[in-house]
Design a protein around this motif. Structure first.
Motif, mmCIF file in Angstrom:
data_model
loop_
_atom_site.group_PDB
_atom_site.id
_atom_site.type_symbol
_atom_site.label_atom_id
_atom_site.label_comp_id
_atom_site.label_asym_id
_atom_site.label_seq_id
_atom_site.Cartn_x
_atom_site.Cartn_y
_atom_site.Cartn_z
ATOM 1 N N ARG A 123 -1.179 11.647 13.897
ATOM 2 C CA ARG A 123 -0.967 10.213 13.713
ATOM 3 C C ARG A 123 -1.823 9.649 12.573
ATOM 4 N NH1 ARG A 123 -0.791 6.228 18.745
ATOM 5 N NH2 ARG A 123 0.955 7.586 19.222
ATOM 6 N N THR A 124 -3.000 10.201 12.385
ATOM 7 C CA THR A 124 -3.903 9.672 11.353
ATOM 8 C C THR A 124 -3.885 10.492 10.061
ATOM 9 O OG1 THR A 124 -5.756 10.906 12.299
ATOM 10 C CG2 THR A 124 -5.451 8.622 13.041
ATOM 11 N N GLN A 125 -3.114 11.574 10.041
ATOM 12 C CA GLN A 125 -3.057 12.420 8.843
ATOM 13 C C GLN A 125 -2.572 11.612 7.641
ATOM 14 O OE1 GLN A 125 -0.600 15.874 9.262
ATOM 15 N NE2 GLN A 125 -1.191 16.705 7.290
ATOM 16 N N GLY A 126 -3.288 11.731 6.530
ATOM 17 C CA GLY A 126 -2.912 11.039 5.299
ATOM 18 C C GLY A 126 -3.359 9.582 5.238
ATOM 19 N N LEU A 127 -3.906 9.058 6.306
ATOM 20 C CA LEU A 127 -4.376 7.676 6.315
ATOM 21 C C LEU A 127 -5.693 7.608 5.550
ATOM 22 C CD1 LEU A 127 -3.838 4.841 7.456
ATOM 23 C CD2 LEU A 127 -5.132 5.502 9.476
ATOM 24 N N ARG A 128 -5.748 6.780 4.528
ATOM 25 C CA ARG A 128 -6.959 6.642 3.723
ATOM 26 C C ARG A 128 -7.291 5.170 3.608
ATOM 27 N NH1 ARG A 128 -7.262 9.914 -1.553
ATOM 28 N NH2 ARG A 128 -9.446 9.964 -0.958
ATOM 29 N N ILE A 129 -8.544 4.832 3.951
ATOM 30 C CA ILE A 129 -9.006 3.449 3.925
ATOM 31 C C ILE A 129 -10.381 3.434 3.268
ATOM 32 C CG2 ILE A 129 -9.621 1.429 5.324
ATOM 33 C CD1 ILE A 129 -7.976 2.727 7.597
ATOM 34 N N GLY A 130 -10.628 2.461 2.446
ATOM 35 C CA GLY A 130 -11.949 2.312 1.853
ATOM 36 C C GLY A 130 -12.214 0.860 1.529
ATOM 37 N N VAL A 131 -13.315 0.325 2.039
ATOM 38 C CA VAL A 131 -13.693 -1.062 1.781
ATOM 39 C C VAL A 131 -15.214 -1.135 1.691
ATOM 40 C CG1 VAL A 131 -13.664 -3.432 2.634
ATOM 41 C CG2 VAL A 131 -11.745 -1.932 3.145
ATOM 42 N N VAL A 132 -15.715 -1.756 0.640
ATOM 43 C CA VAL A 132 -17.132 -2.074 0.525
ATOM 44 C C VAL A 132 -17.188 -3.530 0.098
ATOM 45 C CG1 VAL A 132 -19.295 -1.622 -0.686
ATOM 46 C CG2 VAL A 132 -17.735 0.271 -0.165
ATOM 47 N N VAL A 133 -17.904 -4.338 0.859
ATOM 48 C CA VAL A 133 -18.071 -5.754 0.517
ATOM 49 C C VAL A 133 -19.563 -6.013 0.402
ATOM 50 C CG1 VAL A 133 -17.704 -8.129 1.257
ATOM 51 C CG2 VAL A 133 -15.945 -6.411 1.705
ATOM 52 N N ASP A 134 -19.955 -6.591 -0.727
ATOM 53 C CA ASP A 134 -21.344 -6.933 -0.968
ATOM 54 C C ASP A 134 -21.359 -8.317 -1.599
ATOM 55 O OD1 ASP A 134 -24.055 -6.995 -1.379
ATOM 56 O OD2 ASP A 134 -24.070 -5.508 -2.982
ATOM 57 N N GLY A 135 -21.508 -9.361 -0.761
ATOM 58 C CA GLY A 135 -21.453 -10.725 -1.268
ATOM 59 C C GLY A 135 -20.076 -11.007 -1.810
ATOM 60 N N LEU A 182 -6.319 -0.061 8.862
ATOM 61 C CA LEU A 182 -7.458 -0.031 9.779
ATOM 62 C C LEU A 182 -7.003 -0.301 11.215
ATOM 63 C CD1 LEU A 182 -10.484 0.309 10.163
ATOM 64 C CD2 LEU A 182 -10.744 -2.123 9.618
ATOM 65 N N ALA A 183 -6.060 -1.223 11.396
ATOM 66 C CA ALA A 183 -5.533 -1.513 12.735
ATOM 67 C C ALA A 183 -4.816 -0.286 13.312
ATOM 68 C CB ALA A 183 -4.588 -2.715 12.683
ATOM 69 N N ARG A 184 -4.061 0.440 12.470
ATOM 70 C CA ARG A 184 -3.386 1.664 12.942
ATOM 71 C C ARG A 184 -4.417 2.712 13.366
ATOM 72 N NH1 ARG A 184 -0.251 0.916 8.336
ATOM 73 N NH2 ARG A 184 -1.114 2.791 7.383
ATOM 74 N N TYR A 185 -5.472 2.861 12.584
ATOM 75 C CA TYR A 185 -6.506 3.835 12.921
ATOM 76 C C TYR A 185 -7.222 3.429 14.213
ATOM 77 C CZ TYR A 185 -10.258 7.200 12.456
ATOM 78 O OH TYR A 185 -11.124 8.232 12.694
ATOM 79 N N ARG A 186 -7.557 2.153 14.313
ATOM 80 C CA ARG A 186 -8.250 1.678 15.518
ATOM 81 C C ARG A 186 -7.392 1.890 16.764
ATOM 82 N NH1 ARG A 186 -12.280 -2.715 16.617
ATOM 83 N NH2 ARG A 186 -12.118 -2.984 18.860
ATOM 84 N N ALA A 187 -6.093 1.610 16.676
ATOM 85 C CA ALA A 187 -5.190 1.807 17.815
ATOM 86 C C ALA A 187 -5.162 3.279 18.226
ATOM 87 C CB ALA A 187 -3.792 1.306 17.475
ATOM 88 N N ALA A 188 -5.138 4.181 17.239
ATOM 89 C CA ALA A 188 -5.134 5.618 17.548
ATOM 90 C C ALA A 188 -6.451 6.028 18.209
ATOM 91 C CB ALA A 188 -4.882 6.433 16.280
ATOM 92 N N VAL A 189 -7.574 5.478 17.733
ATOM 93 C CA VAL A 189 -8.877 5.777 18.342
ATOM 94 C C VAL A 189 -8.919 5.274 19.785
ATOM 95 C CG1 VAL A 189 -11.344 5.189 18.272
ATOM 96 C CG2 VAL A 189 -10.175 5.893 16.184
ATOM 97 N N GLU A 190 -8.412 4.072 20.010
ATOM 98 C CA GLU A 190 -8.380 3.516 21.372
ATOM 99 C C GLU A 190 -7.567 4.416 22.305
ATOM 100 O OE1 GLU A 190 -9.992 1.008 22.720
ATOM 101 O OE2 GLU A 190 -10.896 0.251 20.882
ATOM 102 N N GLU A 191 -6.386 4.849 21.837
ATOM 103 C CA GLU A 191 -5.553 5.732 22.668
ATOM 104 C C GLU A 191 -6.245 7.060 22.936
ATOM 105 O OE1 GLU A 191 -1.215 6.085 22.294
ATOM 106 O OE2 GLU A 191 -1.414 4.623 20.650
ATOM 107 N N LEU A 192 -6.915 7.596 21.928
ATOM 108 C CA LEU A 192 -7.638 8.854 22.111
ATOM 109 C C LEU A 192 -8.772 8.669 23.127
ATOM 110 C CD1 LEU A 192 -8.051 11.811 21.141
ATOM 111 C CD2 LEU A 192 -9.613 10.889 19.408
#
Length: 179
Positions: free
Chosen positions: A119-131, A96-106
């Protein structure tokens, strides 16, 4: 009353849901009660055939069923790297930090669209938090893992298990008393 030996895979959403006798919108039946435990026994596109805890069966829009996480395997010993959620949480934070850094630069003009895509090709992130429940995507294992804060267990995988040609083929067996 729950049928003996019944193990739900899903529950009906909180608002209940319409049901049909067959996967055909022209054949409605009595709607299913909110939070009714069901076992998904067949899928046909978006249709899901469910066996209800009260013994009834019906066809529903399977996209709206709420999955019931299966209990993670119990272990009397310390957490292993496979069951400990902390390493996967750490890898998720890094991705997520790598993706955020790329978004900031863009956003600031430091990257063009093509460089951002590379830079973001192949990057896969998934998080769901419920309690206390969380679902994390593990790209290294191509699976979703369910965690209760102390341990992880596989919840869903991207692909079916690999064929093991060293074993005889599996055959489907219906327990006595089930349709």
């Amino acid at each position: 009353m729950t049928t003996p030996g019944f193990r739900p895979t899903h529950v009906v959403p909180q608002q209940g849901m319409p049901a049909w006798e067959a996967p055909d919108p022209a054949r409605p039946t009595v709607p299913l009660d909110p939070l009714l435990p069901v076992r998904l026994v067949e899928r046909r596109g978006d249709w899901g055939h469910v066996l209800c805890s009260n013994g009834w069966s019906a066809w529903v829009d399977g996209r709206h069923l709420v999955a019931v996480p299966q209990d993670p395997p119990l272990s009397a010993g310390p957490l292993t790297t496979a069951a400990d959620p902390r390493p996967l949480l750490g890898r998720t934070e890094q991705a997520l930090a790598r993706y955020r850094a790329a978004v900031e630069e863009l956003a600031t003009g430091g990257l063009d669209g093509e460089t951002f895509r590379r830079r973001t090709q192949g990057l896969r992130i998934g998080v769901v938090v419920d309690g206390e429940s969380m679902w994390l995507y593990d790209p290294a294992q191509a699976r979703w893992a369910y965690g209760d804060g102390t341990r992880l267990s596989t919840y869903a995988a991207d692909a079916p298990p690999a064929a093991d040609l060293g074993h005889a083929p599996t055959r489907v067996v219906t327990p006595e008393g089930e349709p």
